[in-house]
Scaffold this active site. Sequence first.
Site, PDB file in Angstrom:
ATOM      1  N   ALA A   1      10.508   3.468  -0.582  1.00  0.00           N
ATOM      2  CA  ALA A   1      11.868   2.919  -0.427  1.00  0.00           C
ATOM      3  C   ALA A   1      12.019   1.654  -1.277  1.00  0.00           C
ATOM      4  CB  ALA A   1      12.142   2.599   1.044  1.00  0.00           C
TER       5      ALA A   1
ATOM      6  N   ASP B   1      14.171   2.934   6.102  1.00  0.00           N
ATOM      7  CA  ASP B   1      13.393   2.133   5.138  1.00  0.00           C
ATOM      8  C   ASP B   1      14.274   1.629   3.992  1.00  0.00           C
ATOM      9  OD1 ASP B   1      10.702   2.225   6.188  1.00  0.00           O
ATOM     10  OD2 ASP B   1      10.618   4.330   5.626  1.00  0.00           O
TER      11      ASP B   1
ATOM     12  N   GLY C   1       2.906   3.548   5.513  1.00  0.00           N
ATOM     13  CA  GLY C   1       3.792   3.127   6.608  1.00  0.00           C
ATOM     14  C   GLY C   1       4.546   1.845   6.337  1.00  0.00           C
ATOM     15  N   LEU C   2       4.426   1.308   5.124  1.00  0.00           N
ATOM     16  CA  LEU C   2       5.134   0.061   4.817  1.00  0.00           C
ATOM     17  C   LEU C   2       6.279   0.277   3.817  1.00  0.00           C
ATOM     18  CD1 LEU C   2       2.321  -2.671   4.660  1.00  0.00           C
ATOM     19  CD2 LEU C   2       3.846  -2.136   6.554  1.00  0.00           C
TER      20      LEU C   2
ATOM     21  N   GLY D   1       2.183   4.974   0.716  1.00  0.00           N
ATOM     22  CA  GLY D   1       2.120   6.032   1.744  1.00  0.00           C
ATOM     23  C   GLY D   1       1.422   5.592   3.009  1.00  0.00           C
TER      24      GLY D   1
ATOM     25  N   PRO E   1       0.839  -1.201   0.000  1.00  0.00           N
ATOM     26  CA  PRO E   1       0.000   0.000   0.000  1.00  0.00           C
ATOM     27  C   PRO E   1       0.882   1.263   0.000  1.00  0.00           C
ATOM     28  CG  PRO E   1      -0.505  -1.406   1.910  1.00  0.00           C
ATOM     29  CD  PRO E   1       0.593  -2.068   1.161  1.00  0.00           C
TER      30      PRO E   1
ATOM     31  N   SER F   1       6.715   1.857   0.945  1.00  0.00           N
ATOM     32  CA  SER F   1       6.507   1.613  -0.490  1.00  0.00           C
ATOM     33  C   SER F   1       7.502   2.383  -1.355  1.00  0.00           C
ATOM     34  CB  SER F   1       5.068   1.975  -0.885  1.00  0.00           C
ATOM     35  OG  SER F   1       4.809   3.326  -0.558  1.00  0.00           O
TER      36      SER F   1
HETATM   37  C1  MEV Z   1       8.774   6.844   7.620  1.00  0.00           C
HETATM   38  O1  MEV Z   1       8.611   5.540   7.069  1.00  0.00           O
HETATM   39  C2  MEV Z   1       9.521   6.755   8.912  1.00  0.00           C
HETATM   40  C3  MEV Z   1       9.924   8.076   9.560  1.00  0.00           C
HETATM   41  O2  MEV Z   1      10.735   7.763  10.684  1.00  0.00           O
HETATM   42  C4  MEV Z   1      10.665   8.979   8.611  1.00  0.00           C
HETATM   43  C5  MEV Z   1      12.029   8.429   8.232  1.00  0.00           C
HETATM   44  O3  MEV Z   1      12.562   7.533   8.901  1.00  0.00           O
HETATM   45  O4  MEV Z   1      12.575   8.947   7.237  1.00  0.00           O
HETATM   46  C6  MEV Z   1       8.698   8.823  10.073  1.00  0.00           C
END
Ligand code: MEV
Length: 291
Positions: free
Chosen positions: A88, A130, A83-84, A81, A79, A86
């Site tokens: 990167a 990431d 938090g997984l 944006g 998914p 994507s």
């Molecule tokens: C984003 O996946 C994680 C954060 O810590 C930002 C980052 O590490 O660049 C919020």
Amino acid sequence: MTRSSAPGTAFLLGEHAVVYGEPALLFAVGRRATVDVDTKETVGDDLPDSAYVREAVGRAREYTGEDTPLSVEVESEIPIGAGLGSSAAVSAATVHAASRELGAQMEREKVAEEAHAVELDVQGAASPADTYTTTMGGYTVVSDEKKRSLEVPDEREGFVVGWDGGSAPTGEMVDGVSRLVEENPVAADIVGSIGDLTRRGVERAEAGDTDAVGGLMDMNQGLLDALGVSSSSLSRMVWAARDAGGSAKLTGAGGAGCVVAYPANEEVLGAVEQVAEEAFVVGVSEGVRTE
Ligand code: MEV
């Protein structure tokens, strides 16, 4: 044609604080982005409308010194944006595939470095967490200073991921925390506490004490909430997992997106499913690779 894939990533501990030099504990998620790169006979590139892909192709060109026209196609199970990791995964898989298609066997460490540079260029601010994890796979501990893979003796059944169906821009979430840290010294202390609990979590994970890691994940969620990066839909999924006897926290930038919960048993999965848009079990995966 060269096809490379790279996994999504999840933070067990330490997102946001990692931007301030603290360590983070992550793992590579068993859902991948796949990138096909092909040499074109005709003039001009054929690239998707993605700043990450364009920047990654540019970096592969700079590294190889080759500017043959390329076509690139991306398919992703991750998914966007949410938090997984994507972006990167797409960045690492594109750097990996494009450099190979252009004739260079770029080393893993270099892929991680270039993929991080892609995120920095596109997003403005990004830690290497990431990009290092999607490149190396497995469990990792990442800070600005030091990056390494981590052996975790007890992987059990993996983790439950719950997704609320939403996404949030990482840059805005990072900026929000930064404003809070500037305005309020208590927020800076919270960032330091996240660093402390992550250091403890790394030690416990290496010792195979996954229950202790679960407790620290719960604590980390409380601190992320205090930094203002949770949301009602993320909290609902977290509490569903907790009420079913698990540990859970948001992963990544927050605001909306995914939680990661543990243990990956039927009770926790079933409870998260009830309140999530989508819930699934993920294993710990290999890093970037040629397909
Ligand atoms: C984003 O996946 C994680 C954060 O810590 C930002 C980052 O590490 O660049 C919020």
